[in-house]
Write a protein that holds these residues in place. Sequence first.
Motif, short mmCIF file in Angstrom:
data_model
loop_
_atom_site.label_atom_id
_atom_site.label_comp_id
_atom_site.label_asym_id
_atom_site.label_seq_id
_atom_site.Cartn_x
_atom_site.Cartn_y
_atom_site.Cartn_z
N ALA A 1 0.82 -1.08 0.01
CA ALA A 1 0.05 -0.01 0.06
C ALA A 1 0.75 1.17 0.05
O ALA A 1 1.95 1.31 0.71
CB ALA A 1 -0.84 0.02 1.12
N ILE A 2 0.64 2.14 -0.77
CA ILE A 2 1.41 3.44 -0.67
C ILE A 2 0.29 4.61 -0.77
O ILE A 2 -0.91 4.48 -0.97
CB ILE A 2 2.30 3.47 -1.89
CG1 ILE A 2 1.32 3.77 -3.16
CG2 ILE A 2 3.28 2.48 -1.93
CD1 ILE A 2 2.38 3.92 -4.75
N PHE B 1 6.39 10.42 0.74
CA PHE B 1 6.00 9.24 0.12
C PHE B 1 5.93 8.00 1.06
O PHE B 1 7.00 7.71 1.67
CB PHE B 1 6.88 9.03 -1.02
CG PHE B 1 6.57 7.84 -1.96
CD1 PHE B 1 5.69 6.82 -1.93
CD2 PHE B 1 7.56 7.55 -3.26
CE1 PHE B 1 5.51 5.74 -2.64
CE2 PHE B 1 7.53 6.43 -3.68
CZ PHE B 1 6.57 5.58 -3.75
N TYR B 2 4.67 7.49 1.37
CA TYR B 2 4.31 6.50 2.23
C TYR B 2 4.25 5.03 1.61
O TYR B 2 3.55 4.90 0.66
CB TYR B 2 3.01 6.62 3.26
CG TYR B 2 3.20 8.18 3.82
CD1 TYR B 2 3.71 8.00 5.04
CD2 TYR B 2 2.92 9.11 3.15
CE1 TYR B 2 3.49 9.53 5.88
CE2 TYR B 2 2.69 10.54 3.73
CZ TYR B 2 3.22 10.47 5.24
OH TYR B 2 3.03 11.52 5.80
N TYR C 1 9.16 8.39 2.91
CA TYR C 1 10.38 8.75 2.06
C TYR C 1 10.20 10.22 1.68
O TYR C 1 8.88 10.55 1.65
CB TYR C 1 10.60 7.85 0.91
CG TYR C 1 10.88 6.32 1.07
CD1 TYR C 1 12.14 5.96 1.21
CD2 TYR C 1 9.73 5.45 1.27
CE1 TYR C 1 12.38 4.54 1.49
CE2 TYR C 1 10.38 4.16 1.54
CZ TYR C 1 11.31 3.57 1.69
OH TYR C 1 11.56 2.46 1.86
N ASP C 2 11.15 10.92 1.30
CA ASP C 2 10.95 12.24 0.78
C ASP C 2 10.36 11.98 -0.54
O ASP C 2 10.87 11.47 -1.50
CB ASP C 2 12.39 13.18 0.92
CG ASP C 2 12.45 14.35 0.22
OD1 ASP C 2 12.04 15.24 1.01
OD2 ASP C 2 12.37 14.66 -1.05
N GLU C 3 9.32 13.05 -0.64
CA GLU C 3 8.50 13.02 -2.15
C GLU C 3 9.35 13.57 -3.17
O GLU C 3 9.23 12.70 -4.42
CB GLU C 3 7.51 13.86 -1.85
CG GLU C 3 6.52 13.94 -3.17
CD GLU C 3 5.47 14.98 -3.07
OE1 GLU C 3 4.73 15.29 -4.14
OE2 GLU C 3 5.39 15.50 -2.04
N ASP C 4 10.32 14.27 -2.94
CA ASP C 4 11.25 14.73 -4.30
C ASP C 4 12.30 13.90 -4.59
O ASP C 4 12.51 13.78 -5.70
CB ASP C 4 11.74 16.27 -3.89
CG ASP C 4 10.53 17.41 -3.73
OD1 ASP C 4 9.52 17.13 -4.53
OD2 ASP C 4 10.67 18.20 -2.75
N PHE D 1 11.72 8.42 7.75
CA PHE D 1 11.62 7.74 8.99
C PHE D 1 10.41 6.71 8.88
O PHE D 1 10.11 6.49 7.62
CB PHE D 1 10.98 8.66 10.27
CG PHE D 1 9.70 9.51 9.76
CD1 PHE D 1 8.52 8.86 10.02
CD2 PHE D 1 9.72 10.32 9.07
CE1 PHE D 1 7.20 9.64 9.58
CE2 PHE D 1 8.93 11.46 8.64
CZ PHE D 1 7.44 10.51 8.91
N SER D 2 9.75 5.85 9.91
CA SER D 2 8.72 4.89 9.72
C SER D 2 8.01 5.06 10.96
O SER D 2 8.39 5.57 11.85
CB SER D 2 9.65 3.47 9.84
OG SER D 2 10.50 3.33 8.75
N TYR D 3 6.75 4.58 10.58
CA TYR D 3 5.58 4.28 11.83
C TYR D 3 5.48 2.59 11.81
O TYR D 3 5.88 2.02 11.00
CB TYR D 3 4.40 4.81 11.16
CG TYR D 3 4.33 6.28 11.12
CD1 TYR D 3 4.39 7.07 12.38
CD2 TYR D 3 4.16 7.01 9.86
CE1 TYR D 3 4.55 8.45 12.24
CE2 TYR D 3 3.86 8.36 9.84
CZ TYR D 3 4.14 9.16 11.07
OH TYR D 3 4.47 10.71 10.82
#
Length: 335
Positions: free
Chosen positions: A262-263, A270-271, A288-291, A297-299
């Motif tokens: 899933a994203i 960006f997950y 993640y950084d979108e660019d 980091f993480s959840y």
Amino acid sequence: MRFFIISLIYILLIGCGKVSNEVQEQPFLYRTNQKVDNREIKKLTPVDSLNLDSLGLFMPAVLYRTEKGLVFFDRSNRTIVNTDTDLKIINKFELPEGRGPGELGSLRRFDYKEGKLLFIDNGLNKITHYSLKGDFINEFKVSEIPNMEAVKMISKQKYLIPSTFLTDSLYHLIDSEGNIINRIQSSEEVENPMMFTAQSTVSGKHLYVAGYSEPLIKKYDIENGALIFSKEIVDSYETTDSYMSFSNGAGFTKDATYGSIAIAVENELFYSARYHNGESEYKFVDVYDEDSGEYAFSYVLKNNINMESLSFSSSHIYTIETNSEGENLLTKYVF
């Protein structure tokens, strides 16, 4: 001397241009490494949940944010469910089965944008639009793409279709009459085309992709098809033993390892929610950084997430998860 300096600058600029083109022309499996080895965990607090099994919804998946809440699909009874942000059900309706206008045979994924639900029917080669209230709006044929895997609405005139098999490109941009107007990412010769399977989403003018089996994330410019980045995911893995030989069928082996299921793209991030691969505590959403695609980091979720069941607002995460008792829960978290 001045001529030499100008010439040197020109050569360097040309060289940089060549490097950029080479990156854009890389095969799908190409990626560069992340600069981290371990996850950084940030706090995520569950604040509410709704037991979907108690409502007769036993196979819920594919979750989207709407203007007023959430919408998802239950595969067990072909039902679309619309809720508010407090997880209260607003309405639900069953999608009609058949071959006529507004009817759907094979149901796979769907998309939501600007009050419209979009469904692909691979058997009938069409894209069908419904409202959130369950009203049939319209539909159109798509004849040039033999295996539509999903649909992403870019605008009222443009749609993106991922297609892994039997096509020369992995992503097709089509108009509202089903005509192909652009192609993104050529499909190269590989031992097994399942290597191309991925989650995808559209945000603004960009396509974001995360490998289902290959450990990578990617970003493309939709208009010109240019690759912006292709990065290895955090906590990567080998895929050597994941695929059946093509002579035995285009599938995965029993020992296959999977990546993203899933994203979402929201809040300039960006997950990517990771598959657990049989590890009970592996419930990560990596961010993640979108660019740039660089890991941030993480959840950690409370339960295992369902397929394509991740959505965001500015302050909350919404998921559909399966707990240890096998119950499906629509869950709300606060950052």
